[in-house]
Design a protein around this motif. Structure first.
Motif, PDB file in Angstrom:
ATOM      1  N   LYS A 106     -19.165  -1.794  43.738  1.00  0.00           N
ATOM      2  CA  LYS A 106     -18.842  -2.042  45.144  1.00  0.00           C
ATOM      3  C   LYS A 106     -17.622  -2.935  45.223  1.00  0.00           C
ATOM      4  CE  LYS A 106     -22.836  -1.886  48.147  1.00  0.00           C
ATOM      5  NZ  LYS A 106     -24.045  -2.602  48.491  1.00  0.00           N
ATOM      6  N   PRO A 107     -16.870  -2.856  46.335  1.00  0.00           N
ATOM      7  CA  PRO A 107     -15.750  -3.786  46.487  1.00  0.00           C
ATOM      8  C   PRO A 107     -16.234  -5.220  46.488  1.00  0.00           C
ATOM      9  CG  PRO A 107     -15.674  -2.079  48.159  1.00  0.00           C
ATOM     10  CD  PRO A 107     -16.985  -1.924  47.458  1.00  0.00           C
ATOM     11  N   SER A 108     -15.350  -6.137  46.118  1.00  0.00           N
ATOM     12  CA  SER A 108     -15.763  -7.532  46.022  1.00  0.00           C
ATOM     13  C   SER A 108     -14.644  -8.441  46.497  1.00  0.00           C
ATOM     14  CB  SER A 108     -16.124  -7.867  44.577  1.00  0.00           C
ATOM     15  OG  SER A 108     -16.300  -9.259  44.435  1.00  0.00           O
ATOM     16  N   PHE A 109     -15.025  -9.486  47.231  1.00  0.00           N
ATOM     17  CA  PHE A 109     -14.023 -10.440  47.731  1.00  0.00           C
ATOM     18  C   PHE A 109     -13.710 -11.519  46.698  1.00  0.00           C
ATOM     19  CE2 PHE A 109     -16.815 -13.996  48.299  1.00  0.00           C
ATOM     20  CZ  PHE A 109     -18.056 -13.420  48.506  1.00  0.00           C
ATOM     21  N   ILE A 110     -14.431 -11.475  45.550  1.00  0.00           N
ATOM     22  CA  ILE A 110     -14.271 -12.536  44.555  1.00  0.00           C
ATOM     23  C   ILE A 110     -12.836 -12.572  44.016  1.00  0.00           C
ATOM     24  CG2 ILE A 110     -15.047 -13.368  42.316  1.00  0.00           C
ATOM     25  CD1 ILE A 110     -17.215 -13.740  44.212  1.00  0.00           C
ATOM     26  N   GLY A 111     -12.247 -11.382  43.779  1.00  0.00           N
ATOM     27  CA  GLY A 111     -10.891 -11.334  43.246  1.00  0.00           C
ATOM     28  C   GLY A 111      -9.905 -12.086  44.118  1.00  0.00           C
ATOM     29  N   PRO A 112      -9.754 -11.668  45.393  1.00  0.00           N
ATOM     30  CA  PRO A 112      -8.830 -12.394  46.271  1.00  0.00           C
ATOM     31  C   PRO A 112      -9.203 -13.872  46.416  1.00  0.00           C
ATOM     32  CG  PRO A 112      -9.496 -10.329  47.285  1.00  0.00           C
ATOM     33  CD  PRO A 112     -10.306 -10.473  46.064  1.00  0.00           C
ATOM     34  N   LEU A 113     -10.495 -14.174  46.415  1.00  0.00           N
ATOM     35  CA  LEU A 113     -10.898 -15.573  46.570  1.00  0.00           C
ATOM     36  C   LEU A 113     -10.420 -16.410  45.393  1.00  0.00           C
ATOM     37  CD1 LEU A 113     -12.446 -17.695  48.160  1.00  0.00           C
ATOM     38  CD2 LEU A 113     -14.534 -17.007  46.970  1.00  0.00           C
ATOM     39  N   ILE A 114     -10.668 -15.914  44.175  1.00  0.00           N
ATOM     40  CA  ILE A 114     -10.223 -16.645  42.988  1.00  0.00           C
ATOM     41  C   ILE A 114      -8.699 -16.763  42.991  1.00  0.00           C
ATOM     42  CG2 ILE A 114     -10.113 -16.609  40.470  1.00  0.00           C
ATOM     43  CD1 ILE A 114     -12.823 -17.259  41.280  1.00  0.00           C
ATOM     44  N   GLY A 115      -8.024 -15.669  43.373  1.00  0.00           N
ATOM     45  CA  GLY A 115      -6.557 -15.715  43.436  1.00  0.00           C
ATOM     46  C   GLY A 115      -6.082 -16.776  44.409  1.00  0.00           C
ATOM     47  N   GLY A 116      -6.680 -16.784  45.592  1.00  0.00           N
ATOM     48  CA  GLY A 116      -6.291 -17.772  46.595  1.00  0.00           C
ATOM     49  C   GLY A 116      -6.540 -19.193  46.124  1.00  0.00           C
ATOM     50  N   LEU A 117      -7.720 -19.431  45.548  1.00  0.00           N
ATOM     51  CA  LEU A 117      -8.036 -20.776  45.064  1.00  0.00           C
ATOM     52  C   LEU A 117      -7.094 -21.181  43.929  1.00  0.00           C
ATOM     53  CD1 LEU A 117     -11.932 -20.633  45.088  1.00  0.00           C
ATOM     54  CD2 LEU A 117     -10.484 -22.070  46.528  1.00  0.00           C
ATOM     55  N   SER A 118      -6.763 -20.220  43.065  1.00  0.00           N
ATOM     56  CA  SER A 118      -5.841 -20.532  41.965  1.00  0.00           C
ATOM     57  C   SER A 118      -4.466 -20.882  42.492  1.00  0.00           C
ATOM     58  CB  SER A 118      -5.724 -19.352  41.006  1.00  0.00           C
ATOM     59  OG  SER A 118      -6.980 -18.944  40.581  1.00  0.00           O
ATOM     60  N   MET A 119      -4.035 -20.176  43.528  1.00  0.00           N
ATOM     61  CA  MET A 119      -2.735 -20.479  44.116  1.00  0.00           C
ATOM     62  C   MET A 119      -2.741 -21.901  44.675  1.00  0.00           C
ATOM     63  SD  MET A 119      -0.862 -18.902  47.378  1.00  0.00           S
ATOM     64  CE  MET A 119      -1.763 -20.047  48.369  1.00  0.00           C
ATOM     65  N   VAL A 120      -3.828 -22.247  45.368  1.00  0.00           N
ATOM     66  CA  VAL A 120      -3.939 -23.609  45.893  1.00  0.00           C
ATOM     67  C   VAL A 120      -3.896 -24.615  44.748  1.00  0.00           C
ATOM     68  CG1 VAL A 120      -5.490 -25.212  47.042  1.00  0.00           C
ATOM     69  CG2 VAL A 120      -5.181 -22.923  47.969  1.00  0.00           C
ATOM     70  N   PHE A 121      -4.656 -24.310  43.681  1.00  0.00           N
ATOM     71  CA  PHE A 121      -4.690 -25.208  42.526  1.00  0.00           C
ATOM     72  C   PHE A 121      -3.286 -25.409  41.950  1.00  0.00           C
ATOM     73  CE2 PHE A 121      -6.301 -27.331  38.892  1.00  0.00           C
ATOM     74  CZ  PHE A 121      -5.623 -26.854  37.794  1.00  0.00           C
ATOM     75  N   GLY A 122      -2.589 -24.289  41.735  1.00  0.00           N
ATOM     76  CA  GLY A 122      -1.255 -24.380  41.148  1.00  0.00           C
ATOM     77  C   GLY A 122      -0.307 -25.201  42.011  1.00  0.00           C
ATOM     78  N   MET A 123      -0.276 -24.898  43.302  1.00  0.00           N
ATOM     79  CA  MET A 123       0.607 -25.641  44.203  1.00  0.00           C
ATOM     80  C   MET A 123       0.210 -27.115  44.239  1.00  0.00           C
ATOM     81  SD  MET A 123       2.822 -23.498  45.339  1.00  0.00           S
ATOM     82  CE  MET A 123       3.554 -24.057  46.866  1.00  0.00           C
ATOM     83  N   ALA A 124      -1.112 -27.362  44.216  1.00  0.00           N
ATOM     84  CA  ALA A 124      -1.581 -28.743  44.264  1.00  0.00           C
ATOM     85  C   ALA A 124      -1.128 -29.528  43.036  1.00  0.00           C
ATOM     86  CB  ALA A 124      -3.101 -28.772  44.374  1.00  0.00           C
ATOM     87  N   VAL A 125      -1.168 -28.889  41.876  1.00  0.00           N
ATOM     88  CA  VAL A 125      -0.730 -29.591  40.669  1.00  0.00           C
ATOM     89  C   VAL A 125       0.766 -29.878  40.746  1.00  0.00           C
ATOM     90  CG1 VAL A 125      -0.551 -29.517  38.173  1.00  0.00           C
ATOM     91  CG2 VAL A 125      -2.530 -28.545  39.273  1.00  0.00           C
ATOM     92  N   VAL A 126       1.531 -28.876  41.204  1.00  0.00           N
ATOM     93  CA  VAL A 126       2.983 -29.060  41.290  1.00  0.00           C
ATOM     94  C   VAL A 126       3.316 -30.254  42.178  1.00  0.00           C
ATOM     95  CG1 VAL A 126       5.096 -28.038  42.216  1.00  0.00           C
ATOM     96  CG2 VAL A 126       3.552 -26.657  40.838  1.00  0.00           C
ATOM     97  N   TRP A 127       2.624 -30.367  43.306  1.00  0.00           N
ATOM     98  CA  TRP A 127       2.953 -31.425  44.259  1.00  0.00           C
ATOM     99  C   TRP A 127       2.083 -32.666  44.115  1.00  0.00           C
ATOM    100  CZ3 TRP A 127       7.430 -31.340  46.479  1.00  0.00           C
ATOM    101  CH2 TRP A 127       8.080 -30.100  46.628  1.00  0.00           C
ATOM    102  N   HIS A 128       1.251 -32.702  43.074  1.00  0.00           N
ATOM    103  CA  HIS A 128       0.443 -33.882  42.778  1.00  0.00           C
ATOM    104  C   HIS A 128      -0.496 -34.235  43.930  1.00  0.00           C
ATOM    105  CE1 HIS A 128       3.760 -35.380  39.775  1.00  0.00           C
ATOM    106  NE2 HIS A 128       3.243 -34.218  39.444  1.00  0.00           N
TER     107      HIS A 128
END
Lengths: 202, 119, 657
Positions: free
Chosen positions: C594-616
């Protein structure tokens, strides 16, 4: 009638194939994790003598303490092996008890490791002091992080299995966790040998 | 339930545990007591580590014991190969780079050149 | 509690200053925002968000995921190409600060390399894996469908992070590999290198997981009768590629992490003090980096094997030697990495060993080229656009490979290292090898996944402009390299006499630009003309199983999983159907994830994580990290359900052809 039986067989076969895929896939992931650790080992090997003006392994490491850590982790890898084997044969209490032991020993290992780290930092040997110490902390702490993730997994799976015992998929997950945990002890053998023992020998 | 199978499995883990513990303690004693020259101890201790690796692979991970493990073994040996090339190669390369990179003190440099170049 | 510390708590080191750029960068940032607004606006206006979410973003169908990779790669190709145009324009003027400041120029070539390799080439090959591997092995899906989706969304997160510097902050100026000490905090305290690190780290984890996924898929999900030596050669190339991915991406993960630790926690792995060793970074990054270029090229080789056989109407010459050549290249690619830093003082014995290993790797590659040519020999060759790309590949890749052997001679390398000769060589390999292979593959498999052909005539013109543009763009660089021009030069003394060649090279890049424009035009025209140009299932009289699916394929690929007895299984099926009538098909229920929202969710959270690390931004780092762990734990400890397509529905879908 016979069609339904055939369909059940097909479904069972499919489930077994899925389980086999997961086992192989997880093993392969572990192999990549081992390559990851070997990059950290390579870095440690290259930088192990770069102590700058800071302490070396000989100055810092306490062998009895590390032996204690090692035996704790080794015992935990034994108890999780037991948990997997007992769970597969339906011995719920014994399996979960062994899992609990593993968890406790794992926590003890991490507490010991954190104690060691704190002591080093207090003695002025932090990851900022020298390349040797940076690579020491990177390697050993990465292992510790893996242990922590394993404990988290153990907690989640353990709670699940207490509430809902005996599902085939959970037994599969427990077996994967066991494999993961065995690997952590195997990595530790090499940390114990190449970082601590050879470090102390100079 | 297959009680005999269980017994065999449990025995496998017990043997593995005892042998691993013994290997660890032997290595520990060798390092702490230092009865032999350092080089010999290092070789022995590394050998014991590899021995314990094999013990754990066989008795805990049952590698090579069950059928249908072909790809498990292939990927395992491939990983070993990669690790050997990566770690061995890196140590070899980096050690040689230090020759021209002045990562050594002048005394170390003189020692290196005397040892390797006969100068 | 003053406003300053509140701001710093919420936003880390982000300030309004981060949005201020020089005019050209600001212009690029504005263009990016406009493009985003237009795209989002269009989707909103057409009310397609629900459709996109349900049918594409959450889909676990590898075909959908493959197409999404392809679209992202195509867009990123445009960004990387514009970077190339700017580099050429600046270099053609020979004047310092003509219109690009040195700092901007450095960011551009760093972005160009990073984006082209990680977000174009890698994305294209993952698109190929997703679209082609399951059908070619007679499967409906990959081994780990949810992991596949997560991999794509991690890649997408990396793509967002690498493009964010156009709007906020700046990008790295340290080249596509960010060597220390330049990439260390001392010389690069800003956000540039951090953006670079985290875009690659996150996308890299996606790549590693994909490697594991497709490797397991090939080993465990081949259809009945398809033994290893009966697989299509493309599948073998994927096996080799994924082996490399699994073996070396962990090295990249560690190396990026150690650099990040140096920059955030003050460790000393690669610093030039306290015992750090910058060369260890160079060593590790190339231990990853060399296999990486083979990861890029092996799928192109695999695609060519399929294309040449089909359009020569002959089975591939020397299947067994092709397999062994792939295996040999895979192994050898681990043993050559030092040739990227011959000049860094390792000494004669080390250089010699790695030099010889580098030369040896040309041999299995040569075997493959000869086998392709022998396949064509005495075949009934049709020079369709994919075959044109193949011919262009053979010539350019052979020349590029020869310059590679020149570079592999350590004493000669001391002359060529980091000159434009080197730049010409690797563009020769990547454009001539990887990109031409990708273009051939796109043209070849396009009808299968869309149901209509790409316009052949425009395709030919695009090829002509690409090939001539490529020659004009890079032949002068070989000459300039001999004349002493180094890479990454934003200006030079006009009295050196180099400017003419730089201008010729610039014209070449313009021609390539026309080629790209023609490709875009080709897509648009083909879409508009699709009813006039429909493609049957067997669009090219193909030989492998994907051609037995409908064009475009049904969600389940095959109504009945095929049983295989030979290589070129579909070819055999066609011959068999000529001999006897097909048996009546018995349909069964088909179960798909079945389709799953987990993929986009993990992607979105990872993007937040990456940006957060860059900007401390500490709180965001913690929240996103914990969220990722919780989401994964909950999902992985749950048994997932499937969707069932009943046998009756399958029968109806098949009949509706």
């Amino acid at each position: 009638m016979s069609e339904t039986v055939m369909e059940m067989d097909i479904i069972r076969q499919e489930r077994q194939e899925v389980a086999n895929r997961k086992t192989l896939g997880f093993w392969i992931y572990l192999m990549t994790d081992v390559v990851l650790f070997s990059s950290l080992f390579a870095t440690f090997a290259v930088l192990r003598n770069a102590v700058a003006s800071g302490p070396s392994g000989q100055d810092l490491f306490s062998m009895p303490f590390v032996l204690g850590e090692t035996l704790v982790l080794l015992t935990s890898t034994f108890t999780i092996g037991m948990a997997v084997v007992l769970a597969k044969r339906g011995f719920k209490i014994a399996a979960l008890f062994n899992l609990l032991l593993t968890f406790g020993l794992g926590v003890a290992f991490l507490v010991m490791e954190l104690t060691e780290f704190t002591e080093f930092v207090h003695e002025g040997a932090s990851w900022q002091t020298s390349a040797f110490l940076s690579s020491f902390f990177a390697l050993v702490a990465t292992h510790g992080l893996h242990v922590a993730f394993g404990l988290l997994w153990m907690l989640g799976l353990g709670i699940k299995m207490i509430r809902r015992w005996g599902k085939e998929t959970d037994l599969g997950r427990l077996a994967l966790l066991g494999t993961f945990w065995h690997f952590l002890d195997i990595i530790w053998i090499f940390i114990f040998t190449f970082v601590y023992m050879i470090g102390v020998l100079g | 339930m297959n009680e005999r199978g269980l017994g065999n499995k449990v025995l496998s883990y017990v043997i593995g545990f005892v042998m691993s513990a013994a290997t660890t303690v032997v290595a520990y004693i060798l390092v702490v007591e230092r009865i032999w020259p350092t080089d010999v101890i290092i070789f022995t201790v590394v050998g014991l580590a590899i021995l314990q690796l094999v013990i754990q692979l066989v008795f805990f991970l049952h590698l090579g014991q069950e059928k249908g493990q072909y790809w498990t073994l292939v990927t395992f040996w491939f990983a070993i190969l990669v690790i050997a090339i990566l770690v061995g190669g890196s140590i070899w390369v980096m050690y040689h780079l230090n020759y021209n990179m002045m990562n050594m003190t002048p005394q170390e440099q003189a020692q290196y050149m005397a040892h390797n170049e006969g100068i | 509690m003053d406003w300053n510390s509140i701001w710093h708590f919420i936003f880390g080191r982000l300030t309004m200053q981060a949005f201020v750029h020089d005019p050209i960068m600001a212009g690029a940032g504005i263009m990016e925002i406009v493009a985003l607004v237009v795209a989002i606006g269009l989707v909103t206006y057409l009310k397609k968000w629900r459709y996109l979410w349900k049918n594409w973003f959450t889909s676990l169908d590898p075909k959908k995921i493959g197409i999404m990779y392809f679209i992202v790669a195509a867009v990123m190709l445009l960004r990387g190409g514009i970077d190339a145009l700017m580099i050429k324009a600046q270099q053609s003027t020979a004047t310092a600060d003509a219109f690009l400041s040195p700092d901007h120029f450095q960011q551009i070539f760093s972005a160009h390399g990073t984006i082209m390799i990680f977000f174009v080439a890698m994305a294209m090959i993952f698109a190929m894996f997703n679209l082609l591997v399951p059908p070619q092995i007679g499967s409906r899906d990959v081994a780990f469908p949810l992991l596949n989706s997560i991999s794509f969304w991690l890649f997408a997160a990396g793509m967002v992070i690498v493009n964010a510097p156009l709007i906020v902050g700046e990008f790295s100026n340290a080249g596509w590999l960010a060597y220390p000490p330049l990439s260390e905090l001392q010389y690069n305290p800003g956000t540039g290198v951090d953006y670079w690190i985290w875009a690659l780290q996150i996308a890299g984890i996606g790549s590693l997981l994909s490697g594991i996924n497709f490797f397991t898929t090939i080993l465990k999900m081949r259809t009945k009768g398809m033994k290893m030596m009966k697989m299509p050669i493309f599948v073998w190339s994927v096996l080799g590629t994924t082996s490399l991915i699994m073996a070396v991406f962990p090295i990249l993960t560690v190396t990026l992490a150690l650099l990040a630790l140096d920059r955030t926690l003050g460790t000393n792995f690669f610093t030039s003090y306290n015992g750090g060793n910058p060369m260890m970074y160079v060593n590790l990054i190339w231990a990853w980096g060399h296999p990486e270029v083979y990861i890029l090229v092996l799928p192109a080789f695999g695609a060519f094997s399929e294309i040449v056989a089909t359009f020569s109407r002959k089975k591939l010459f020397g299947y067994t030697s092709m397999v062994w050549a792939l295996i040999a290249i895979t192994f050898l690619s681990f043993t050559v990495w030092l040739h990227h830093f011959f000049t860094m003082g390792a000494g004669a014995d080390v250089n010699t060993v790695f030099g010889i290993m580098t030369m040896i790797i040309a041999i299995p590659t040569g075997v493959k080229v000869f086998n392709w040519i022998f396949t064509m020999y005495r075949g009934r060759v049709r020079f369709t656009t994919p075959m044109l790309w193949f011919m262009g590949f053979v010539v350019t890749f052979a020349i590029g490979g020869s310059t590679g052997v020149m570079l592999s001679v350590p004493p000669a390398n001391f002359q060529f290292h980091n000159s434009l000769f080197l730049v010409a060589h690797f563009h020769n390999m990547i454009i001539g090898g990887v990109l031409f292979g990708v273009f051939a593959a796109i043209t070849y498999w396009w009808p299968k996944f869309t149901g209509f052909y790409l316009n052949e005539k425009i395709g030919r013109y695009a090829f002509i402009f690409w090939l001539s543009g490529f020659v004009l763009a890079f032949a002068p660089l070989y000459i300039l390299g001999f004349m002493g021009a180094v890479r990454r030069l934003d200006h030079y003394d006009p009295s050196l006499g180099w400017q003419g060649l730089f201008i010729v090279s610039g014209v070449g890049v313009l021609l390539i630009g026309i080629g790209v424009a023609l490709q875009i035009f080709q897509v648009i025209v083909s879409v508009l003309q699709r009813k006039k140009n429909p493609a049957p299932a067997d669009a090219w009289d193909g030989r492998t199983l994907e051609w037995s699916m409908s064009s475009p394929p049904k969600e389940y690929n095959f109504a009945v999983l095929p049983e295989v007895t030979t290589r070129d299984a579909f070819w055999e099926q066609k011959l068999a159907m000529k001999r006897h009538a097909p048996e009546p098909v018995k349909y069964q229920d088909i179960r798909l994830p079945k389709p799953s929202f987990i993929g986009p969710l993990i992607g979105g959270l990872s993007m937040v994580f990456g940006m957060a690390v860059v900007w401390h931004v500490i709180w965001a780092i913690l929240v996103s990290l914990v969220a990722i762990i919780v989401v994964l734990m909950v999902r992985l400890l749950r048994d997932h359900d499937e969707q069932v397509i009943s046998a009756a529905k399958v029968e109806k879908m098949e009949a509706a052809l």
